[in-house]
Design an enzyme around this catalytic site. Structure first.
Site, PDB file in Angstrom:
ATOM      1  N   ARG A  29      35.687  78.500  39.663  1.00 30.42           N
ATOM      2  CA  ARG A  29      35.277  78.276  41.062  1.00 30.42           C
ATOM      3  C   ARG A  29      34.962  76.787  41.250  1.00 30.42           C
ATOM      4  O   ARG A  29      33.922  76.320  40.798  1.00 30.42           O
ATOM      5  CB  ARG A  29      34.040  79.129  41.373  1.00 30.42           C
ATOM      6  CG  ARG A  29      33.784  79.338  42.866  1.00 30.42           C
ATOM      7  CD  ARG A  29      32.386  79.887  43.120  1.00 30.42           C
ATOM      8  NE  ARG A  29      31.394  78.839  42.993  1.00 30.42           N
ATOM      9  CZ  ARG A  29      30.131  79.029  42.619  1.00 30.42           C
ATOM     10  NH1 ARG A  29      29.692  80.238  42.312  1.00 30.42           N
ATOM     11  NH2 ARG A  29      29.293  78.012  42.530  1.00 30.42           N
ATOM     12  N   HIS A  80      29.463  78.445  45.899  1.00 28.84           N
ATOM     13  CA  HIS A  80      29.705  79.893  46.045  1.00 28.84           C
ATOM     14  C   HIS A  80      30.207  80.207  47.459  1.00 28.84           C
ATOM     15  O   HIS A  80      31.220  80.884  47.643  1.00 28.84           O
ATOM     16  CB  HIS A  80      28.418  80.664  45.740  1.00 28.84           C
ATOM     17  CG  HIS A  80      28.495  82.120  46.080  1.00 28.84           C
ATOM     18  ND1 HIS A  80      29.277  83.013  45.387  1.00 28.84           N
ATOM     19  CD2 HIS A  80      27.893  82.826  47.075  1.00 28.84           C
ATOM     20  CE1 HIS A  80      29.154  84.212  45.932  1.00 28.84           C
ATOM     21  NE2 HIS A  80      28.328  84.123  46.953  1.00 28.84           N
ATOM     22  N   TYR A  99      22.723  73.861  40.163  1.00 31.39           N
ATOM     23  CA  TYR A  99      22.753  74.629  38.912  1.00 31.39           C
ATOM     24  C   TYR A  99      23.945  74.310  37.991  1.00 31.39           C
ATOM     25  O   TYR A  99      24.096  74.924  36.946  1.00 31.39           O
ATOM     26  CB  TYR A  99      22.683  76.142  39.191  1.00 31.39           C
ATOM     27  CG  TYR A  99      23.723  76.663  40.171  1.00 31.39           C
ATOM     28  CD1 TYR A  99      25.022  76.941  39.746  1.00 31.39           C
ATOM     29  CD2 TYR A  99      23.402  76.880  41.510  1.00 31.39           C
ATOM     30  CE1 TYR A  99      25.976  77.411  40.635  1.00 31.39           C
ATOM     31  CE2 TYR A  99      24.349  77.341  42.410  1.00 31.39           C
ATOM     32  CZ  TYR A  99      25.627  77.615  41.970  1.00 31.39           C
ATOM     33  OH  TYR A  99      26.581  78.081  42.841  1.00 31.39           O
TER      34      TYR A  99
HETATM   35  C1  TPP Z   1      25.851  94.936  45.857  1.00 29.97           C
HETATM   36  C2  TPP Z   1      25.576  93.477  46.079  1.00 29.97           C
HETATM   37  N1  TPP Z   1      24.614  92.877  45.359  1.00 29.97           N
HETATM   38  C3  TPP Z   1      24.364  91.555  45.531  1.00 29.97           C
HETATM   39  C4  TPP Z   1      25.079  90.838  46.451  1.00 29.97           C
HETATM   40  C5  TPP Z   1      24.808  89.344  46.626  1.00 29.97           C
HETATM   41  N2  TPP Z   1      25.939  88.613  46.066  1.00 29.97           N
HETATM   42  C6  TPP Z   1      26.892  88.112  46.862  1.00 29.97           C
HETATM   43  S1  TPP Z   1      28.090  87.365  45.994  1.00 29.97           S
HETATM   44  C7  TPP Z   1      27.336  87.674  44.528  1.00 29.97           C
HETATM   45  C8  TPP Z   1      27.934  87.200  43.227  1.00 29.97           C
HETATM   46  C9  TPP Z   1      29.262  87.791  42.964  1.00 29.97           C
HETATM   47  O1  TPP Z   1      29.856  87.121  41.890  1.00 29.97           O
HETATM   48  P1  TPP Z   1      31.312  87.510  41.450  1.00 29.97           P
HETATM   49  O2  TPP Z   1      31.468  88.982  41.397  1.00 29.97           O
HETATM   50  O3  TPP Z   1      31.600  86.762  40.199  1.00 29.97           O
HETATM   51  O4  TPP Z   1      32.237  86.993  42.642  1.00 29.97           O
HETATM   52  P2  TPP Z   1      32.480  85.513  43.163  1.00 29.97           P
HETATM   53  O5  TPP Z   1      31.503  85.282  44.272  1.00 29.97           O
HETATM   54  O6  TPP Z   1      32.286  84.564  42.038  1.00 29.97           O
HETATM   55  O7  TPP Z   1      33.884  85.501  43.657  1.00 29.97           O
HETATM   56  C10 TPP Z   1      26.158  88.370  44.735  1.00 29.97           C
HETATM   57  C11 TPP Z   1      25.244  88.788  43.665  1.00 29.97           C
HETATM   58  C12 TPP Z   1      26.082  91.513  47.190  1.00 29.97           C
HETATM   59  N3  TPP Z   1      26.849  90.892  48.082  1.00 29.97           N
HETATM   60  N4  TPP Z   1      26.316  92.826  46.971  1.00 29.97           N
END
Ligand code: TPP
Ligand code: MG
Length: 359
Positions: free
Chosen positions: A256, A260, A269
């Site tokens: 990435r 985010h 971070y």
């Molecule tokens: C069920 C749930 N828990 C927490 C969140 C908050 N949240 C949004 S994105 C994220 C991280 C996701 O990381 P990843 O699966 O690696 O996807 P990326 O954003 O890196 O594409 C979190 C914890 C959410 N959207 N849904």
């Protein structure tokens, strides 16, 4: 002691970071010209991404999730799919949606907070963005199961992040999909981060692909910055699913490059140096170098492409900015066939309180 089972995870790469083939290319990539649509789609995705961030920064778009540096994952997987397969994306698959015919202005509407952007004129059966992490994996099992019951040669393709594979929904989904031999492909877009949590502390598992083994289904790893490897890996998984051999997990290794989302500041971070060294594996120059060396792409082609894409994006932005917003009560109109009484009352209150600009 007797060994009762043994497992291995394979990793595939066809183009190294400098754009040189590491061996024989798969059939679909034998003719370099056939890769041009993938290149164009990656460039479009990157340019749209930059425009979306600029719109957000100037208050004309809501929070946006960038896919900078991850274009090969999304374009590769979408290019492996058939039109009538179903895509179930998370929020970082803009390039896959575009490849499948979702409109630039539809995406802008969605990210601008207007649900009409998820009513695609193109891929009618594709799912909208799913923000609850890993939820789309469960939806994919349902969609795939329906396809199986209807005896259709279609496949449900869902995409989730590395962090999502720590969520129970992911394990439940791959377990059910395996047990029911559902035609589904679970693509793990492993960009090494779940917001601020690095991949290394998310799980003790050596690879994310190996999570498939517990579900009794194949798991493979591909270089997610090599669009040929992504397309090849997903195509293998689609072939299995279509043949009635059930689901697979494809882990695409990428990085990435952005925050985010536009609501995040990743400099809090992770170091700029750690990020900048990742540009050496950028998927776009990798394919461009290959195409140029194969004589399939020139500087003039690049200039024409950029001009054409800029024109398309500018026109879409104009349409988006001219779209009349919906009245506030519209927020109640997309979930229920018939509104429960309490929500009907709230809808009426929202309608009564709206400003004249929505009259
Ligand atoms: C069920 C749930 N828990 C927490 C969140 C908050 N949240 C949004 S994105 C994220 C991280 C996701 O990381 P990843 O699966 O690696 O996807 P990326 O954003 O890196 O594409 C979190 C914890 C959410 N959207 N849904
Ligand atoms: Mg991630």
């Amino acid at each position: 002691m007797t060994k009762v089972a043994e497992f291995a995870i394979e990793y595939t790469q066809f183009l190294d970071p400098s754009g040189r083939p590491t061996g024989r290319l798969p059939d679909f990539a034998r003719d370099a010209a056939a890769l041009i649509p993938l290149y164009r789609a990656m460039v479009l995705t990157r340019r749209f991404d930059a425009k979306a961030i600029a719109l957000q920064r100037t208050g004309r778009l809501g929070t946006f999730a960038s896919s900078l540096g991850q274009e090969a994952v999304v374009v590769g997987l979408a290019s492996a799919m058939r039109t009538d397969d179903v895509l179930l994306p998370s929020y970082r698959e803009t390039g896959a949606q575009l490849y499948r015919g979702v409109g630039l202005d539809e995406l802008l509407l969605y990210w601008g907070g207007d649900e009409r952007g998820s009513d695609f004129a193109g891929p009618k059966h594709d799912f909208p963005v799913s923000v609850p992490v890993a939820s789309q994996c469960l939806h994919a099992v349902g969609v795939g199961y329906a396809m199986k019951l209807q005896r259709e040669a279609r496949v449900a393709v869902c995409v989730c992040g590395d962090g999502a594979t720590s969520n129970g929904a992911f394990y439940e989904a791959i377990n059910c999909a395996g047990a029911w031999r559902v035609p589904a492909v679970f693509v793990v877009n492993n960009n090494q981060w779940a917001i601020s949590v690095p991949r290394t502390v998310q799980t003790a598992a050596e690879t994310l692909a190996q999570k498939a083994i517990a579900a009794g289904i194949p798991g493979l790893q591909v270089d997610g910055n090599d669009v040929i490897a992504v397309r090849h890996g997903v195509a293998q998984a689609l072939l299995r699913a279509r043949a009635g051999d059930g689901p697979s997990v494809v882990e695409a290794l990428t990085y990435r490059m952005s925050d985010h989302t536009t609501a995040d500041d990743a400099s809090r971070y992770r170091s700029a140096e750690a990020v900048s060294e990742r540009w050496a594996t950028d998927p776009i120059p990798r394919l461009r170098t290959y195409l140029v060396e194969a004589g399939a792409w020139t500087k003039a082609d690049e200039e024409r492409l950029v001009e054409e894409i800029n024109g398309d994006i500018d026109a879409a932005v104009e349409r988006y900015l001219k779209t009349q917003p919906q009245p506030p009560e519209a927020m109640f109109d997309y979930l229920y066939a018939e509104l429960p009484r309490a929500l009907a009352e709230q809808r009426a209150a929202a309608a009564a309180s709206r400003g004249d600009d929505h009259a």
